[in-house]
Each structure stands twice: as structure tokens, then as C-alpha cells.
Scaffold this active site. Structure first.
Site, PDB file in Angstrom:
ATOM      1  N   GLU A 212     -20.646 -27.987  27.079  1.00 16.30           N
ATOM      2  CA  GLU A 212     -20.007 -27.305  28.219  1.00 16.30           C
ATOM      3  C   GLU A 212     -18.976 -26.359  27.615  1.00 16.30           C
ATOM      4  O   GLU A 212     -17.887 -26.783  27.229  1.00 16.30           O
ATOM      5  CB  GLU A 212     -19.323 -28.333  29.137  1.00 16.30           C
ATOM      6  CG  GLU A 212     -20.263 -29.316  29.807  1.00 16.30           C
ATOM      7  CD  GLU A 212     -21.002 -28.723  31.009  1.00 16.30           C
ATOM      8  OE1 GLU A 212     -20.564 -27.667  31.506  1.00 16.30           O
ATOM      9  OE2 GLU A 212     -22.009 -29.301  31.427  1.00 16.30           O
ATOM     10  N   CYS A 246     -11.912 -22.943  32.679  1.00 17.62           N
ATOM     11  CA  CYS A 246     -13.130 -22.418  32.028  1.00 17.62           C
ATOM     12  C   CYS A 246     -13.902 -21.484  32.940  1.00 17.62           C
ATOM     13  O   CYS A 246     -14.526 -20.543  32.476  1.00 17.62           O
ATOM     14  CB  CYS A 246     -14.019 -23.564  31.578  1.00 17.62           C
ATOM     15  SG  CYS A 246     -14.481 -24.660  32.921  1.00 17.62           S
TER      16      CYS A 246
HETATM   17  P1  NAD Z   1     -11.672 -26.708  21.579  1.00 11.27           P
HETATM   18  O1  NAD Z   1     -13.086 -26.368  21.310  1.00 11.27           O
HETATM   19  O2  NAD Z   1     -10.645 -26.211  20.647  1.00 11.27           O
HETATM   20  O3  NAD Z   1     -11.480 -28.301  21.658  1.00 11.27           O
HETATM   21  C1  NAD Z   1     -12.326 -29.133  22.410  1.00 11.27           C
HETATM   22  C2  NAD Z   1     -12.364 -30.528  21.775  1.00 11.27           C
HETATM   23  O4  NAD Z   1     -12.865 -30.425  20.459  1.00 11.27           O
HETATM   24  C3  NAD Z   1     -10.997 -31.187  21.669  1.00 11.27           C
HETATM   25  O5  NAD Z   1     -11.140 -32.566  21.936  1.00 11.27           O
HETATM   26  C4  NAD Z   1     -10.612 -30.969  20.227  1.00 11.27           C
HETATM   27  O6  NAD Z   1      -9.777 -32.028  19.747  1.00 11.27           O
HETATM   28  C5  NAD Z   1     -11.952 -30.990  19.531  1.00 11.27           C
HETATM   29  N1  NAD Z   1     -11.975 -30.144  18.315  1.00 11.27           N
HETATM   30  C6  NAD Z   1     -11.211 -29.067  18.052  1.00 11.27           C
HETATM   31  N2  NAD Z   1     -11.521 -28.566  16.835  1.00 11.27           N
HETATM   32  C7  NAD Z   1     -12.506 -29.340  16.335  1.00 11.27           C
HETATM   33  C8  NAD Z   1     -13.262 -29.325  15.124  1.00 11.27           C
HETATM   34  N3  NAD Z   1     -13.059 -28.409  14.186  1.00 11.27           N
HETATM   35  N4  NAD Z   1     -14.192 -30.286  14.936  1.00 11.27           N
HETATM   36  C9  NAD Z   1     -14.417 -31.204  15.887  1.00 11.27           C
HETATM   37  N5  NAD Z   1     -13.734 -31.269  17.047  1.00 11.27           N
HETATM   38  C10 NAD Z   1     -12.797 -30.344  17.281  1.00 11.27           C
HETATM   39  O7  NAD Z   1     -11.410 -26.214  23.075  1.00 11.27           O
HETATM   40  P2  NAD Z   1     -10.035 -26.209  23.850  1.00 11.27           P
HETATM   41  O8  NAD Z   1      -9.150 -25.168  23.282  1.00 11.27           O
HETATM   42  O9  NAD Z   1      -9.523 -27.590  23.965  1.00 11.27           O
HETATM   43  O10 NAD Z   1     -10.518 -25.747  25.311  1.00 11.27           O
HETATM   44  C11 NAD Z   1     -10.708 -24.422  25.668  1.00 11.27           C
HETATM   45  C12 NAD Z   1     -12.166 -24.022  25.665  1.00 11.27           C
HETATM   46  O11 NAD Z   1     -12.934 -24.952  26.385  1.00 11.27           O
HETATM   47  C13 NAD Z   1     -12.385 -22.694  26.376  1.00 11.27           C
HETATM   48  O12 NAD Z   1     -13.346 -21.946  25.672  1.00 11.27           O
HETATM   49  C14 NAD Z   1     -12.934 -23.095  27.724  1.00 11.27           C
HETATM   50  O13 NAD Z   1     -13.703 -22.122  28.373  1.00 11.27           O
HETATM   51  C15 NAD Z   1     -13.736 -24.289  27.356  1.00 11.27           C
HETATM   52  N6  NAD Z   1     -13.918 -25.163  28.511  1.00 11.27           N
HETATM   53  C16 NAD Z   1     -15.146 -25.305  29.032  1.00 11.27           C
HETATM   54  C17 NAD Z   1     -15.326 -26.095  30.155  1.00 11.27           C
HETATM   55  C18 NAD Z   1     -16.650 -26.302  30.792  1.00 11.27           C
HETATM   56  O14 NAD Z   1     -16.760 -27.180  31.631  1.00 11.27           O
HETATM   57  N7  NAD Z   1     -17.655 -25.544  30.455  1.00 11.27           N
HETATM   58  C19 NAD Z   1     -14.222 -26.747  30.711  1.00 11.27           C
HETATM   59  C20 NAD Z   1     -12.971 -26.559  30.132  1.00 11.27           C
HETATM   60  C21 NAD Z   1     -12.818 -25.784  29.025  1.00 11.27           C
END
Ligand code: NAD
Length: 459
Positions: A212, A246
């Protein structure tokens, strides 16, 4: 938790899953009822945590996080029995006499990784679907929303034994350790860049994934739109949670003939909804941290600002901001904004808009404000996007009756309601062949009569 502890936790959950305890529908219903009661009991703590992490008001916390999670639980409790039933399907004549059926089965041990922007709802809604389908689960909330992660851990510990559901908190090393394990399903919500890492790691175990993700969701406003209402609903969807949503409309793409009037209506709505001094509005949230506060401020081109543009570095608040005369080459159009900044771009024909949108990465959401049936049909059929609304923003995800998910670069797979149950289930196709008859035509030696029979049955 270190890697060894995480490995042991996954093993414990797998052993528990293999006992078959989670297969029983009443067991699943009771688990969800416990979770519902515990969320209700801890509502104040959840609200406080969301205020601490994101400055969310109690109203927004209930509307966008707690209430949505409770609705999903209620829906699943109501439907678990029917969703988990075997479904009989027709059997081809060539396989006479048999009973064919499809049997939903849980995957096993599921990993749920969630982001910080709706940290409660985006951790618990996938959990509800995973438990309804009979899996065990490990939740990994984001390190950027620590207060909410703590309350999630507390609720999970109160409701479940760790063999069934557990939370792992922490940052980089925990994420890496988790992704090194062999899960049976990974459900990831977050950015496209981390989504790629998750998919790569999952591939090493051939673990199926739902991703997602996000992207730049366009909001088209054509010349037939009700501009007052459009402005009201766009302002709601864009600045909710300070744009850290998002499915927030990332940018407005409007017919050049209506732009000036639309901008005026948007300015009025910002004032009406957030007041003359949004930075002082206690019910207007904040940017999650300094890194994102600086990143979003860096996307604001003051020369193009027609509303807002100010921020407060002490509170990480940024005013609802509108920029006009923006081009697709500007910095603000090179990445998902994920903040309260609305660029407005214009087109001269709806066909031009469709071509442009389709030349970009597929967005998670698309919004169209129009009263033209022809344009509604054109845009919804020809543009590629995850989901969206006609004449509104973001509300398409607030239902258990429709699935929610991305498309192309904005993700794969979906959840909510029935589709959520399907996402966390494998559907076994089973033929129950009767023993009183055994048609001969498939067996060697192949005779002419067998050949004729095969051709009779299979055409
Ligand atoms: P992110 O990808 O930085 O983090 C998401 C998760 O991944 C967190 O739990 C984080 O701890 C983990 N993570 C971060 N870096 C990692 C790595 N190198 N290896 C493994 N895990 C890792 O995203 P964010 O900044 O927390 O959220 C924002 C993004 O999420 C935006 O792009 C937004 O559009 C998207 N989003 C999508 C939805 C949806 O339902 N489609 C909902 C909310 C947010």
C-alpha cells in the site's frame, strides 16, 4: 528486540498457527471482540498519543483512526462465518462424479508494517483483516510515531498472547531483522522506496506481499464543476492531518477557464475551515518531525504562493498553502508532497489532462470535480489509478464495502472488508472425487473410443 528474539517470536507464532487454534470461526470472532473492547476502553490514551505524535484533534482521531478501525471490526465480526465458508462451484462433466469447492485458508504468520501518518488505523485495520482470516500477526509500527506505537503495544499485549499477535517496535535494525525472517504474508504500507526493499526481501522467501504505497494523486476540476463545493471538499481532503494523508489530493489540475474563481473559493474555504491564523489553530495538526518540516518548506516557492506559505519551526506547523502558476517541472511536482501545500496547474482540454496524467506514475487516488457525465466517464475509464471520488476527496476509503489499494507504482493488492479477508486468505481449489464411478477415458492405453469421449466432453 534483536534478530534472535525476532526469529524466536516468528517460530513461536508458526508453532501456534500449526496447532490449528486460529482456524475456528468463533475463536476469530472472540479475538476481534476483545480487540474492539480494548480499543474502546483505551480511547483516551489513543487520542492522547495521536495528539502527541501528530497534533491530531480528538475529532480527527476518532473520525480517521479509531472509528474506522472499529467499523472494520464490526464488519468482520458480522461476516467472518460467511467469508470463511467453503464455496461449492460447478464441476466439468469430464470429471463426473465429483464435488468441487473452494476453501479459504489463512496464510499463517503475517507481518504488518505501517507508516506514521495514520499510525493507529494503518496498523490495526490490516490486523483486523488478517485475524478475521485466521492468521497470526506481528505488527511493526513506525518509529516516527512512538506514542501511538506504545499504546498499540499495550493494547495488543492486553488482548492477545504473543503467539497469536505481537508488536515489535524500534527502527532500522528491527525492520531489517523482521524482513530477514520467513513470513507467510507481508502487508506493507509506506513509501515506494521502502516498498521496493520489502518486495526484494520478500522475494528471497517467495513470500506474497501487499504493498500500500503513495504517489501524486491528481485532483481534476473541469469547467462544469460546482466550484464552491469543490473548494470546500478539496480543502477538507488536502489539509486534513496537515496533508500527511496517502490519498490527499496532491495537486489540482484545473481547466484554465475556472482557475481564478477556484483559487478564490479555496482561499475562502481555508479561512472558513482553519481560521485567519491556522498556525494558532489548536485543532490543526503538525508535521511529524523536523526532517519532513524542512522537506515540505523546501517545496514552497514563495514567488508562487497565493495563500499561506508561513510556518512555525517550534511547533512544526505549516499553514495551508496554495501555489499557482506551477509547472510540471517545479520542485513541488517532482515528489509526493505529503504536506499542506497545494500546487495548482491548468489544462486547456480534458483530453490533454488525461494524456498528461497517464504519462506520470499511476497515482493511489484520483479526484474529478465535474458535472459532465461525459467527462466523468472519460476520466474514470481512461486514467489509471487506485481509487477515487467524483465530486469529493478521500472518502472512498472510509468503507468496508469497497476495497482500497493502489495500482502500478502506488501499490499492489488491496484490503478493507471482503477484499481484506481475501487478501489474507489462500483459496484452495479442491475436487472431492466420488468412488462409485471411474470414467476410463483418461487412462492408458488410449483407445479410439477414449479419444472420442475426451473430444465429446472437452470442447
Ligand atoms: P516509510 O516507507 O518510510 O515507512 C513505512 C514503514 O517502513 C515504517 O514502519 C518504517 O519503520 C519502515 N521502514 C522505513 N525504512 C525502512 C527500511 N529501509 N527497511 C525496512 N523498513 C523500513 O513511509 P512513511 O514515511 O512512514 O509513510 C509515508 C508514505 O507512506 C507515503 O509515501 C504515503 O503515501 C504512504 N502511505 C500509503 C498509504 C496507503 O494506504 N497506500 C497509507 C499511508 C501512507
Amino acid at each position: 528486540m534483536n534478530e534472535n528474539e525476532i526469529r524466536l517470536l516468528v517460530e513461536k507464532q508458526r508453532d501456534y498457527f500449526r496447532t490449528g487454534a486460529t482456524l475456528n470461526a468463533s475463536f476469530r470472532i472472540n479475538a476481534l471482540k476483545r480487540l474492539r473492547d480494548c480499543i474502546q476502553k483505551n480511547e483516551v490514551e489513543i487520542t492522547d498519543a495521536l495528539r502527541k505524535d501528530l497534533g491530531k484533534s480528538a475529532h480527527e482521531s476518532y473520525m480517521c483512526e479509531i472509528g474506522m478501525t472499529l467499523s472494520e471490526i464490526t464488519y468482520m465480526i458480522r461476516h467472518i462465518r460467511s467469508f470463511s465458508r467453503e464455496r461449492r462451484v460447478r464441476t466439468p462433466l469430464a470429471q463426473f462424479h465429483s464435488r468441487s469447492f473452494v476453501k479459504p485458508s489463512p496464510y499463517g504468520v503475517v507481518l504488518i508494517m505501517s507508516p506514521w501518518n495514520y499510525p493507529f488505523m494503518l496498523s490495526l485495520e490490516p490486523l483486523v483483516d488478517a485475524l478475521a482470516a485466521g492468521n497470526t500477526a506481528i505488527i511493526k509500527p513506525s518509529a516516527y510515531s512512538p506514542a501511538t506505537s506504545a499504546v498499540i503495544s499495550k493494547i495488543i499485549e492486553e488482548c492477545f498472547i504473543e503467539e497469536h499477535v505481537a508488536t515489535v517496535t524500534g527502527g532500522r535494525s528491527e525492520n531489517t531483522a523482521l524482513l530477514n525472517q520467513h513470513f507467510d504474508y507481508i502487508f506493507f504500507t509506506g513509501s515506494q522506496s521502502v516498498g521496493k526493499i520489502v518486495m526484494e526481501k520478500a522475494a528471497s522467501h517467495l513470500t506474497p506481499v501487499t504493498l500500500e504505497l503513495g504517489g501524486k494523486s491528481p485532483c481534476i476540476v473541469d469547467e462544469t464543476a460546482n466550484l464552491k463545493l469543490a473548494a470546500k471538499r478539496i480543502v477538507f481532503g488536502k489539509y486534513l492531518n496537515c496533508g500527511q494523508t496517502c490519498v490527499a489530493p496532491d495537486y489540482i489540475y484545473c481547466d484554465s477557464r475556472v482557475r481564478d474563481e477556484l483559487v478564490e473559493e479555496i482561499k475562502k474555504q481555508i479561512r472558513r475551515q482553519y481560521g485567519k491564523q491556522p498556525l494558532k489553530n489548536k485543532k490543526y495538526g503538525k508535521i511529524i518531525n523536523e526532517k519532513h518540516f524542512d522537506r515540505i518548506n523546501g517545496l514552497i516557492d514563495q514567488a508562487k504562493v497565493v495563500c499561506g506559505g508561513n510556518s512555525d519551526a517550534d511547533t512544526y506547523k505549516i499553514e495551508p498553502t496554495v501555489m499557482t502558476d506551477v509547472t510540471f517541472q517545479d520542485a513541488v511536482m517532482q515528489e509526493e508532497i505529503f504536506g499542506p501545500v497545494m500546487p495548482i496547474l491548468t489544462y486547456d482540454s480534458i483530453d490533454e489532462a488525461i494524456v498528461k496524467i497517464n504519462s506520470m506514475a499511476h497515482p493511489l487516488a484520483l479526484y474529478l470535480f465535474s458535472s459532465s457525465k461525459e467527462n466523468q466517464e472519460k476520466v474514470t475509464s481512461r486514467c489509471g489509478f487506485g481509487g477515487g471520488c467524483i465530486n469529493d476527496t478521500i472518502i472512498h476509503l472510509a468503507t468496508s464495502e469497497m476495497c482500497f489499494g493502489g495500482f502500478g507504482e502506488s501499490g499492489m493488492g488491496s484490503y478493507h472488508g471482503k477484499e481484506g479477508f481475501r487478501t489474507f486468505s489462500h483459496y484452495k481449489s479442491i475436487v472431492d472425487k466420488k468412488t462409485w464411478l471411474d470414467l476410463p477415458m483418461r487412462y492408458q492405453p488410449y483407445r479410439k473410443i477414449n479419444d472420442k469421449l475426451i473430444r465429446f466432453f472437452m470442447k
